[in-house]
Design a protein around this motif. Sequence first.
Motif, PDB file in Angstrom:
ATOM      1  N   CYS A  79       0.844  -1.198   0.000  1.00 19.58           N
ATOM      2  CA  CYS A  79       0.000   0.000   0.000  1.00 19.58           C
ATOM      3  C   CYS A  79       0.879   1.247   0.000  1.00 19.58           C
ATOM      4  CB  CYS A  79      -0.910   0.001   1.226  1.00 19.58           C
ATOM      5  SG  CYS A  79      -1.878   1.522   1.394  1.00 19.58           S
ATOM      6  N   MET A  80       0.465   2.265  -0.758  1.00 22.06           N
ATOM      7  CA  MET A  80       1.249   3.484  -0.880  1.00 22.06           C
ATOM      8  C   MET A  80       0.840   4.546   0.139  1.00 22.06           C
ATOM      9  SD  MET A  80       3.126   2.568  -3.325  1.00 22.06           S
ATOM     10  CE  MET A  80       3.704   3.251  -4.843  1.00 22.06           C
ATOM     11  N   CYS A  82      -1.590   6.702   0.265  1.00 20.76           N
ATOM     12  CA  CYS A  82      -1.790   7.953  -0.475  1.00 20.76           C
ATOM     13  C   CYS A  82      -2.393   9.030   0.438  1.00 20.76           C
ATOM     14  CB  CYS A  82      -2.766   7.748  -1.625  1.00 20.76           C
ATOM     15  SG  CYS A  82      -2.504   6.250  -2.575  1.00 20.76           S
ATOM     16  N   GLY A  86      -7.890   6.962  -2.922  1.00 15.14           N
ATOM     17  CA  GLY A  86      -9.112   6.532  -3.613  1.00 15.14           C
ATOM     18  C   GLY A  86      -9.919   5.536  -2.792  1.00 15.14           C
ATOM     19  N   CYS A  87      -9.228   4.665  -2.076  1.00 12.85           N
ATOM     20  CA  CYS A  87      -9.929   3.647  -1.277  1.00 12.85           C
ATOM     21  C   CYS A  87     -10.790   4.301  -0.205  1.00 12.85           C
ATOM     22  CB  CYS A  87      -8.914   2.688  -0.652  1.00 12.85           C
ATOM     23  SG  CYS A  87      -7.715   3.497   0.441  1.00 12.85           S
ATOM     24  N   VAL A 105      -2.895   4.776   5.970  1.00 15.58           N
ATOM     25  CA  VAL A 105      -4.282   4.366   5.723  1.00 15.58           C
ATOM     26  C   VAL A 105      -4.418   2.951   6.281  1.00 15.58           C
ATOM     27  CG1 VAL A 105      -6.045   3.920   3.991  1.00 15.58           C
ATOM     28  CG2 VAL A 105      -4.459   5.831   3.681  1.00 15.58           C
ATOM     29  N   CYS A 122      -8.544   2.043  -6.113  1.00 12.13           N
ATOM     30  CA  CYS A 122      -7.116   2.205  -5.791  1.00 12.13           C
ATOM     31  C   CYS A 122      -6.299   2.301  -7.082  1.00 12.13           C
ATOM     32  CB  CYS A 122      -6.628   1.021  -4.963  1.00 12.13           C
ATOM     33  SG  CYS A 122      -4.838   1.042  -4.721  1.00 12.13           S
ATOM     34  N   PRO A 123      -5.551   3.366  -7.283  1.00 13.26           N
ATOM     35  CA  PRO A 123      -4.742   3.492  -8.510  1.00 13.26           C
ATOM     36  C   PRO A 123      -3.624   2.464  -8.582  1.00 13.26           C
ATOM     37  CG  PRO A 123      -4.954   5.603  -7.363  1.00 13.26           C
ATOM     38  CD  PRO A 123      -5.457   4.561  -6.421  1.00 13.26           C
ATOM     39  N   PHE A 124      -3.320   1.788  -7.473  1.00  9.69           N
ATOM     40  CA  PHE A 124      -2.196   0.848  -7.445  1.00  9.69           C
ATOM     41  C   PHE A 124      -2.638  -0.606  -7.283  1.00  9.69           C
ATOM     42  CE2 PHE A 124      -0.646   4.965  -5.863  1.00  9.69           C
ATOM     43  CZ  PHE A 124       0.385   5.193  -6.755  1.00  9.69           C
ATOM     44  N   PRO A 127      -5.764  -3.187  -2.481  1.00 12.10           N
ATOM     45  CA  PRO A 127      -6.584  -3.914  -1.494  1.00 12.10           C
ATOM     46  C   PRO A 127      -6.881  -5.353  -1.917  1.00 12.10           C
ATOM     47  CG  PRO A 127      -7.482  -1.737  -1.881  1.00 12.10           C
ATOM     48  CD  PRO A 127      -6.437  -1.965  -2.940  1.00 12.10           C
TER      49      PRO A 127
HETATM   50  S1  SF4 Z   1      -5.694   4.068  -2.713  1.00  6.52           S
HETATM   51 FE1  SF4 Z   1      -4.568   2.098  -2.743  1.00  6.52          FE
HETATM   52  S2  SF4 Z   1      -2.421   2.619  -2.453  1.00  6.52           S
HETATM   53 FE2  SF4 Z   1      -3.634   4.427  -1.865  1.00  6.52          FE
HETATM   54  S3  SF4 Z   1      -3.955   4.210   0.369  1.00  6.52           S
HETATM   55 FE3  SF4 Z   1      -5.718   3.218  -0.625  1.00  6.52          FE
HETATM   56  S4  SF4 Z   1      -5.158   1.039  -0.851  1.00  6.52           S
HETATM   57 FE4  SF4 Z   1      -3.262   2.186  -0.415  1.00  6.52          FE
END
Ligand code: SF4
Length: 255
Positions: A79-80, A82, A86-87, A105, A122-124, A127
């Motif tokens: 997980c980044m 962020c 987005g999540c 987060v 999530c852009p990455f 989850p």
């Molecule tokens: S959007 Fe993805 S990478 Fe960013 S905090 Fe949420 S789970 Fe982590």
Amino acid sequence: MANDKNRKAILVTPEDCIGCRGCQVACKSWNQLPGIKTKNNGTYQNPPDLAGAAFNIIRYNEVPSTENPVRWLFVSRRCMHCDDAGCMKICPAPGALYRTAEGAVAFDRDKCIGCKLCVNACPFDVPRYDAENKVTKCHLCFDRIGAAMQPACVKTCPTGALKFGDRAELIGTAKKQGFKTIYGEQDLGGLGTIYAFKDEPKLYGMKENPTIPYSVIFWHTYLKPLSVIGLGGVVAAAAIHYLAIGPHKEKDEEV
Ligand code: SF4
Ligand code: SF4
Ligand code: SF4
């Protein structure tokens, strides 16, 4: 949004990583995650991707080199954390995903309703879900750092490829060391997992210009407040899933 003053981060420097996967093992040990049955698919990378019981993995990137027969870039994926997450934007269950005092987060599995909206938001593609359909992912070891300990993966790393600390200080030090790119310094308001690269991010397999899908922003701005007032999280989540994103996509995981 995270409070910049208290914000902590993990800095990843792939050139210092030897691919030992101690960080994967330490994370499993601290979080009491079960083993995952995997198949040999012709790479040392194992498991192949994040999973309900794998909060971090090392990606084994083999890239062209003029100096060595093989140039390995071992890149930690997790997980980044962020700043603009987005999540968190899309989650219809209050408190299921939340921001810690250090800017991570984290998740509360008891409050997760298993709608899986956070996957698509999530852009990455981070989850994942456990056997009871509850969200799982790296939580920056908020339980350890709250007790003045380093995250388990960082504590275990034998080479310093993972460093934990004050986010601004980590970035400042990496810049002074002359790295070409600090990935995550500005993306999505600033990431809590940042990378110091000697080459372009794409060589390390990183997404360029990550963005939150517009459907998620629309939901967060206009529809989510309605769900809180009257519809209820589960019903609203089901409705918006088909309106904004489409049907669930299940991940193949063998746990
Ligand atoms: S959007 Fe993805 S990478 Fe960013 S905090 Fe949420 S789970 Fe982590
Ligand atoms: S910070 Fe903690 S939860 Fe996140 S990958 Fe490292 S050990 Fe796992
Ligand atoms: S523990 Fe450190 S050196 Fe070993 S794989 Fe993880 S990041 Fe790389």
